[in-house]
Design a protein around this motif. Structure first.
Motif, PDB file in Angstrom:
ATOM      1  N   MET A 170       0.967  -1.166   0.234  1.00 13.17           N
ATOM      2  CA  MET A 170       0.041   0.214   0.004  1.00 13.17           C
ATOM      3  C   MET A 170       0.704   1.144  -0.045  1.00 13.17           C
ATOM      4  N   HIS A 171       1.854   1.186   0.736  1.00 13.17           N
ATOM      5  CA  HIS A 171       2.934   2.407   1.063  1.00 13.17           C
ATOM      6  C   HIS A 171       3.579   2.691  -0.368  1.00 13.17           C
ATOM      7  N   VAL A 172       4.098   1.765  -0.994  1.00 18.14           N
ATOM      8  CA  VAL A 172       4.702   1.816  -2.130  1.00 18.14           C
ATOM      9  C   VAL A 172       3.967   2.707  -3.268  1.00 18.14           C
ATOM     10  N   ALA A 173       2.685   1.942  -3.271  1.00 13.97           N
ATOM     11  CA  ALA A 173       1.704   2.523  -4.573  1.00 13.97           C
ATOM     12  C   ALA A 173       1.412   4.138  -3.945  1.00 13.97           C
ATOM     13  N   LYS A 174       1.274   4.374  -2.772  1.00 14.24           N
ATOM     14  CA  LYS A 174       1.055   5.611  -2.360  1.00 14.24           C
ATOM     15  C   LYS A 174       2.205   6.559  -2.590  1.00 14.24           C
ATOM     16  N   LEU A 175       3.430   6.127  -2.367  1.00 13.06           N
ATOM     17  CA  LEU A 175       4.572   6.857  -2.590  1.00 13.06           C
ATOM     18  C   LEU A 175       4.782   7.167  -4.130  1.00 13.06           C
ATOM     19  N   ILE A 176       4.574   6.380  -5.008  1.00 15.36           N
ATOM     20  CA  ILE A 176       4.572   6.486  -6.637  1.00 15.36           C
ATOM     21  C   ILE A 176       3.494   7.587  -6.777  1.00 15.36           C
ATOM     22  N   ALA A 177       2.273   7.547  -6.331  1.00 20.06           N
ATOM     23  CA  ALA A 177       1.224   8.570  -6.443  1.00 20.06           C
ATOM     24  C   ALA A 177       1.849   9.974  -6.195  1.00 20.06           C
ATOM     25  N   TYR A 178       2.296  10.099  -4.878  1.00 14.05           N
ATOM     26  CA  TYR A 178       2.655  11.246  -4.254  1.00 14.05           C
ATOM     27  C   TYR A 178       4.028  11.974  -5.156  1.00 14.05           C
ATOM     28  N   ARG A 179       4.696  11.079  -5.510  1.00 15.71           N
ATOM     29  CA  ARG A 179       5.985  11.536  -6.234  1.00 15.71           C
ATOM     30  C   ARG A 179       5.438  11.885  -7.631  1.00 15.71           C
ATOM     31  N   GLU A 180       4.584  11.206  -8.234  1.00 15.47           N
ATOM     32  CA  GLU A 180       3.898  11.782  -9.697  1.00 15.47           C
ATOM     33  C   GLU A 180       3.262  12.774  -9.560  1.00 15.47           C
ATOM     34  N   SER A 181       2.569  13.221  -8.414  1.00 15.15           N
ATOM     35  CA  SER A 181       1.843  14.489  -7.981  1.00 15.15           C
ATOM     36  C   SER A 181       2.837  15.734  -7.393  1.00 15.15           C
ATOM     37  N   ALA A 182       4.004  15.292  -7.374  1.00 10.53           N
ATOM     38  CA  ALA A 182       4.842  16.391  -7.143  1.00 10.53           C
ATOM     39  C   ALA A 182       4.775  16.944  -5.682  1.00 10.53           C
ATOM     40  N   ILE A 183       4.337  15.933  -4.654  1.00  7.68           N
ATOM     41  CA  ILE A 183       4.197  16.178  -3.274  1.00  7.68           C
ATOM     42  C   ILE A 183       5.240  15.378  -2.591  1.00  7.68           C
ATOM     43  N   LEU A 184       6.203  14.688  -3.159  1.00  2.07           N
ATOM     44  CA  LEU A 184       7.250  14.022  -2.382  1.00  2.07           C
ATOM     45  C   LEU A 184       8.555  14.379  -2.885  1.00  2.07           C
ATOM     46  N   PRO A 185       8.809  15.782  -2.375  1.00  2.00           N
ATOM     47  CA  PRO A 185      10.176  16.253  -2.663  1.00  2.00           C
ATOM     48  C   PRO A 185      11.197  15.546  -1.918  1.00  2.00           C
ATOM     49  N   LEU A 186      12.650  15.843  -2.298  1.00  2.00           N
ATOM     50  CA  LEU A 186      13.649  15.076  -1.681  1.00  2.00           C
ATOM     51  C   LEU A 186      13.665  15.185  -0.149  1.00  2.00           C
ATOM     52  N   HIS A 187      13.595  16.401   0.078  1.00  2.00           N
ATOM     53  CA  HIS A 187      13.847  16.743   1.653  1.00  2.00           C
ATOM     54  C   HIS A 187      12.686  15.935   2.532  1.00  2.00           C
ATOM     55  N   ALA A 188      11.565  15.640   1.880  1.00  2.00           N
ATOM     56  CA  ALA A 188      10.510  14.832   2.679  1.00  2.00           C
ATOM     57  C   ALA A 188      10.880  13.337   2.922  1.00  2.00           C
ATOM     58  N   ILE A 189      11.531  13.016   1.636  1.00  2.00           N
ATOM     59  CA  ILE A 189      11.939  11.550   1.627  1.00  2.00           C
ATOM     60  C   ILE A 189      13.148  11.466   2.746  1.00  2.00           C
ATOM     61  N   MET A 190      13.981  12.236   2.798  1.00  2.00           N
ATOM     62  CA  MET A 190      15.043  12.249   3.681  1.00  2.00           C
ATOM     63  C   MET A 190      14.533  12.429   5.391  1.00  2.00           C
ATOM     64  N   SER A 191      13.695  13.250   5.360  1.00  2.00           N
ATOM     65  CA  SER A 191      12.909  13.339   6.730  1.00  2.00           C
ATOM     66  C   SER A 191      12.439  11.968   7.146  1.00  2.00           C
ATOM     67  N   GLY A 192      11.803  11.351   6.122  1.00  2.00           N
ATOM     68  CA  GLY A 192      11.070  10.159   6.548  1.00  2.00           C
ATOM     69  C   GLY A 192      12.234   8.915   7.101  1.00  2.00           C
ATOM     70  N   LEU A 193      13.205   9.104   6.053  1.00  2.00           N
ATOM     71  CA  LEU A 193      14.265   8.046   6.298  1.00  2.00           C
ATOM     72  C   LEU A 193      15.032   8.496   7.799  1.00  2.00           C
ATOM     73  N   ALA A 194      15.291   9.651   7.816  1.00  2.00           N
ATOM     74  CA  ALA A 194      15.909  10.083   9.341  1.00  2.00           C
ATOM     75  C   ALA A 194      15.206   9.688  10.456  1.00  2.00           C
ATOM     76  N   LEU A 195      13.945   9.268  10.185  1.00  2.00           N
ATOM     77  CA  LEU A 195      13.151   8.993  11.410  1.00  2.00           C
ATOM     78  C   LEU A 195      13.051   7.334  11.724  1.00  2.00           C
ATOM     79  N   GLY A 196      13.749   6.899  10.806  1.00  2.00           N
ATOM     80  CA  GLY A 196      14.003   5.246  10.730  1.00  2.00           C
ATOM     81  C   GLY A 196      14.839   4.828  12.160  1.00  2.00           C
ATOM     82  N   PRO A 197      15.742   5.243  12.269  1.00  2.00           N
ATOM     83  CA  PRO A 197      16.774   4.581  13.224  1.00  2.00           C
ATOM     84  C   PRO A 197      16.061   5.313  14.759  1.00  2.00           C
ATOM     85  N   ILE A 198      15.518   6.345  14.754  1.00  2.00           N
ATOM     86  CA  ILE A 198      14.869   6.891  15.918  1.00  2.00           C
ATOM     87  C   ILE A 198      14.067   5.808  16.426  1.00  2.00           C
ATOM     88  N   MET A 199      12.789   5.478  15.423  1.00  2.00           N
ATOM     89  CA  MET A 199      11.695   4.627  15.779  1.00  2.00           C
ATOM     90  C   MET A 199      12.353   3.220  16.151  1.00  2.00           C
TER      91      MET A 199
END
Length: 246
Positions: A176-205
């Motif tokens: 589900m999340h992979v499909a969502k991210l594809i749609a977000y990326r195609e809609s130009a609402i998934l900029p690089l800084h958003a991706i990096m912010s999400g990745l940065a939360l990984g180790p904390i969680m």
């Protein structure tokens, strides 16, 4: 407006607590983290960032429970989930922010209400119905960020338990999340800084999940469940009232 360094520190603390609570109670981590993401980044960026962070967490649970997966459930879930996740993601890019914030507030309160409804012990989820469950869950998730508390009863009612439940639900969520991210990326609402912010939360969680295992036998679970409920209701009320960013 809080200084950026303080906002980021606050986000890290909330991400850690959200993962800790989820490790203890089994649910609620994403829903607890989402209000803070909205407060810092706004709705439009918060949900894509949360999706990236959730993708990491769910993928790890798939790996740890890879020998107990029910791939039939995942296949039926994906059948309805993938197209509706794409549709919801495209709609999310154009949804009015004010209305979306209020819908999110109502949704967070609804999660608490539904969690406390009496359980239907005799209900058993038919396998093919996961196509409809996947469609509804994926569409709502694309718009609202997290529907884990609403999905869980259907997976459990199918008969999945322990590792089979955790891994199968996680793999369905990854699709589900992979499909969502594809749609977000195609809609130009998934900029690089958003991706990096999400990745940065990984180790904390991950650290929060580890800490949760340490305290699960020392503190009553009902305390953590109560904290989650209070947090969700409070955030829901604030969003309904038009809470602005920190």
């Amino acid at each position: 407006m809080l200084p950026e360094s303080l906002r980021l520190l606050l986000l890290a603390v909330v991400a850690f607590i959200a993962a800790l609570l989820a490790a203890v109670s089994g649910f609620g981590g994403a829903a607890v983290l989402l209000p803070m993401l909205v407060a810092i980044f706004g709705v439009r960026e918060a949900i894509p960032i949360l999706t990236v962070a959730q993708l990491i967490g769910n993928a790890s649970r798939v790996w740890f429970n890879r020998h107990e997966l029910d791939l039939r459930v995942v296949a039926w879930f994906a059948l309805g989930g993938v197209p509706m996740a794409l549709a919801g993601g495209l709609l999310f890019a154009h949804a009015p922010l004010a209305a979306l914030t209020r819908v999110l507030g109502a949704f967070l309160i609804l999660i608490v209400v539904i969690r406390h409804l009496p359980k239907l012990r005799t209900f058993r989820t038919p396998l093919k119905s996961f196509a409809l469950i996947g469609a509804a869950a994926s569409f709502l998730s694309a718009l609202l960020g997290s529907v884990g508390p609403l999905m869980a009863p259907f997976f459990l009612a199918y008969g999945l338990v322990k590792g089979a439940y955790i891994g199968t639900e996680a793999l369905s969520t990854v699709v589900m999340h992979v499909a969502k991210l594809i749609a977000y990326r195609e809609s130009a609402i998934l900029p690089l800084h958003a991706i990096m912010s999400g990745l940065a939360l990984g180790p904390i969680m991950v650290a929060g999940s580890f800490a949760g295992k340490r305290v699960v036998d020392r503190l009553p679970e009902r305390v953590f469940v109560l904290i989650i409920d209070v947090t969700l209701v409070a955030a829901g009320v604030l969003f309904l009232a038009g809470w602005s960013k920190l």
